[in-house]
Design a protein around this motif. Sequence first.
Motif, PDB file in Angstrom:
ATOM      1  N   VAL A 129       6.226 -13.673 -11.626  1.00 43.92           N
ATOM      2  CA  VAL A 129       6.298 -15.126 -11.505  1.00 43.92           C
ATOM      3  C   VAL A 129       7.062 -15.678 -12.714  1.00 43.92           C
ATOM      4  N   PRO A 130       8.392 -15.508 -12.751  1.00 49.45           N
ATOM      5  CA  PRO A 130       9.127 -15.908 -13.947  1.00 49.45           C
ATOM      6  C   PRO A 130       9.246 -17.417 -14.159  1.00 49.45           C
ATOM      7  N   THR A 131       9.267 -18.203 -13.099  1.00 47.46           N
ATOM      8  CA  THR A 131       9.470 -19.649 -13.246  1.00 47.46           C
ATOM      9  C   THR A 131       8.446 -20.455 -12.453  1.00 47.46           C
ATOM     10  N   GLY A 132       7.230 -19.939 -12.332  1.00 53.22           N
ATOM     11  CA  GLY A 132       6.200 -20.648 -11.607  1.00 53.22           C
ATOM     12  C   GLY A 132       6.159 -20.348 -10.123  1.00 53.22           C
ATOM     13  N   GLU A 133       7.128 -19.584  -9.645  1.00 53.63           N
ATOM     14  CA  GLU A 133       7.170 -19.194  -8.231  1.00 53.63           C
ATOM     15  C   GLU A 133       7.202 -17.670  -8.149  1.00 53.63           C
ATOM     16  N   VAL A 134       6.403 -17.110  -7.233  1.00 49.30           N
ATOM     17  CA  VAL A 134       6.346 -15.658  -7.090  1.00 49.30           C
ATOM     18  C   VAL A 134       7.640 -15.176  -6.431  1.00 49.30           C
ATOM     19  N   VAL A 135       8.339 -14.289  -7.123  1.00 48.59           N
ATOM     20  CA  VAL A 135       9.587 -13.751  -6.569  1.00 48.59           C
ATOM     21  C   VAL A 135       9.455 -12.294  -6.164  1.00 48.59           C
ATOM     22  N   GLY A 136       8.340 -11.687  -6.491  1.00 50.44           N
ATOM     23  CA  GLY A 136       8.108 -10.311  -6.093  1.00 50.44           C
ATOM     24  C   GLY A 136       6.715  -9.866  -6.485  1.00 50.44           C
ATOM     25  N   VAL A 137       6.232  -8.826  -5.814  1.00 46.77           N
ATOM     26  CA  VAL A 137       4.939  -8.234  -6.143  1.00 46.77           C
ATOM     27  C   VAL A 137       5.042  -6.722  -6.035  1.00 46.77           C
ATOM     28  N   THR A 138       4.204  -6.073  -6.802  1.00 43.25           N
ATOM     29  CA  THR A 138       4.014  -4.637  -6.663  1.00 43.25           C
ATOM     30  C   THR A 138       2.577  -4.436  -6.215  1.00 43.25           C
ATOM     31  N   ALA A 139       2.414  -3.756  -5.109  1.00 36.09           N
ATOM     32  CA  ALA A 139       1.085  -3.464  -4.583  1.00 36.09           C
ATOM     33  C   ALA A 139       0.751  -2.012  -4.908  1.00 36.09           C
ATOM     34  N   SER A 140      -0.245  -1.813  -5.741  1.00 35.24           N
ATOM     35  CA  SER A 140      -0.750  -0.464  -6.010  1.00 35.24           C
ATOM     36  C   SER A 140      -1.716  -0.138  -4.880  1.00 35.24           C
ATOM     37  N   VAL A 141      -1.367   0.863  -4.077  1.00 37.60           N
ATOM     38  CA  VAL A 141      -2.130   1.146  -2.865  1.00 37.60           C
ATOM     39  C   VAL A 141      -2.844   2.485  -2.949  1.00 37.60           C
ATOM     40  N   ASP A 142      -3.984   2.542  -2.285  1.00 40.04           N
ATOM     41  CA  ASP A 142      -4.764   3.766  -2.115  1.00 40.04           C
ATOM     42  C   ASP A 142      -5.219   3.764  -0.662  1.00 40.04           C
ATOM     43  N   LEU A 143      -4.569   4.579   0.155  1.00 37.28           N
ATOM     44  CA  LEU A 143      -4.814   4.611   1.597  1.00 37.28           C
ATOM     45  C   LEU A 143      -5.339   5.988   1.970  1.00 37.28           C
ATOM     46  N   ALA A 144      -6.489   6.036   2.628  1.00 38.38           N
ATOM     47  CA  ALA A 144      -7.076   7.307   3.049  1.00 38.38           C
ATOM     48  C   ALA A 144      -7.371   7.267   4.541  1.00 38.38           C
ATOM     49  N   PHE A 145      -7.101   8.385   5.194  1.00 34.61           N
ATOM     50  CA  PHE A 145      -7.261   8.474   6.645  1.00 34.61           C
ATOM     51  C   PHE A 145      -7.946   9.782   7.000  1.00 34.61           C
ATOM     52  N   ASP A 146      -8.869   9.715   7.964  1.00 38.58           N
ATOM     53  CA  ASP A 146      -9.394  10.923   8.592  1.00 38.58           C
ATOM     54  C   ASP A 146      -8.472  11.240   9.751  1.00 38.58           C
ATOM     55  N   VAL A 147      -7.910  12.445   9.725  1.00 33.86           N
ATOM     56  CA  VAL A 147      -6.952  12.869  10.734  1.00 33.86           C
ATOM     57  C   VAL A 147      -7.587  13.978  11.550  1.00 33.86           C
ATOM     58  N   GLU A 148      -7.728  13.726  12.853  1.00 38.06           N
ATOM     59  CA  GLU A 148      -8.335  14.698  13.753  1.00 38.06           C
ATOM     60  C   GLU A 148      -7.248  15.511  14.443  1.00 38.06           C
ATOM     61  N   ALA A 149      -7.338  16.826  14.299  1.00 37.29           N
ATOM     62  CA  ALA A 149      -6.379  17.740  14.921  1.00 37.29           C
ATOM     63  C   ALA A 149      -6.825  18.072  16.341  1.00 37.29           C
ATOM     64  N   ALA A 150      -5.930  18.674  17.099  1.00 38.65           N
ATOM     65  CA  ALA A 150      -6.213  19.035  18.490  1.00 38.65           C
ATOM     66  C   ALA A 150      -7.393  19.993  18.610  1.00 38.65           C
ATOM     67  N   ASP A 151      -7.615  20.824  17.591  1.00 35.20           N
ATOM     68  CA  ASP A 151      -8.732  21.775  17.644  1.00 35.20           C
ATOM     69  C   ASP A 151     -10.065  21.143  17.251  1.00 35.20           C
ATOM     70  N   GLY A 152     -10.060  19.840  16.980  1.00 35.91           N
ATOM     71  CA  GLY A 152     -11.287  19.124  16.655  1.00 35.91           C
ATOM     72  C   GLY A 152     -11.595  19.041  15.171  1.00 35.91           C
ATOM     73  N   THR A 153     -10.848  19.742  14.332  1.00 34.20           N
ATOM     74  CA  THR A 153     -11.089  19.651  12.899  1.00 34.20           C
ATOM     75  C   THR A 153     -10.556  18.321  12.364  1.00 34.20           C
ATOM     76  N   THR A 154     -11.219  17.824  11.329  1.00 38.60           N
ATOM     77  CA  THR A 154     -10.819  16.570  10.708  1.00 38.60           C
ATOM     78  C   THR A 154     -10.552  16.811   9.233  1.00 38.60           C
ATOM     79  N   SER A 155      -9.484  16.248   8.741  1.00 38.19           N
ATOM     80  CA  SER A 155      -9.171  16.338   7.318  1.00 38.19           C
ATOM     81  C   SER A 155      -8.803  14.955   6.807  1.00 38.19           C
TER      82      SER A 155
END
Length: 187
Positions: A129-155
């Motif tokens: 916010v260099p002049t009172g207006e937001v011109v950019g952001v950096t989003a620090s993200v942490d995304l986690a997913f349970d992924v189910e495979a065809a054999d039924g296992t999940t990771s």
Amino acid sequence: MHTTGRALAALVLVVGAAACTDDGEEPPADAQTDHVALELSVGPGAGDLSTQARDELQNDVGAVLTTYVVDAFLGDYPRDDFVEGLDTFTSGVADQAAADLNLVTGAGFGKDVQGVTATRLSATIASFVPTGEVVGVTASVDLAFDVEAADGTTSELTRRGRLMLMPDDGEWKIFGYDLTTEPGGDS
């Protein structure tokens, strides 16, 4: 840090909408709880913004991040088309992101995936916010997913790092990214 109920409620609605069926019918009651909502907080840089401006920033950026996660990682599996996940990127970085499709979308989860459930979605945005207006952001993200495979296992597979966003023709868009995955997270 500042988190508003209004922003979280809007994000829950966006993530919940991804569970809706195409025929206009409401999904089963348990379908709405298949995914967690994005936890979004405003970090450094927004201190001089008014409460309304901070709330608008959080809502606007949160909506883009949620749309990105839904389009890039969630949805019906098995699937081969992840290009819609790039709609939240600027045209200048979309080609680079397409080359990194296995990293920036669920395409890297593997070919035999039968289902993906979000288990942790968090982001903290640092504002420029260099002049009172937001011109950019950096989003620090942490995304986690349970992924189910065809054999039924999940990771659990994750994507962590940074997404850089800026206003582009009146909309917030991702113009850069620096993401990593846990070992074994890409196939």
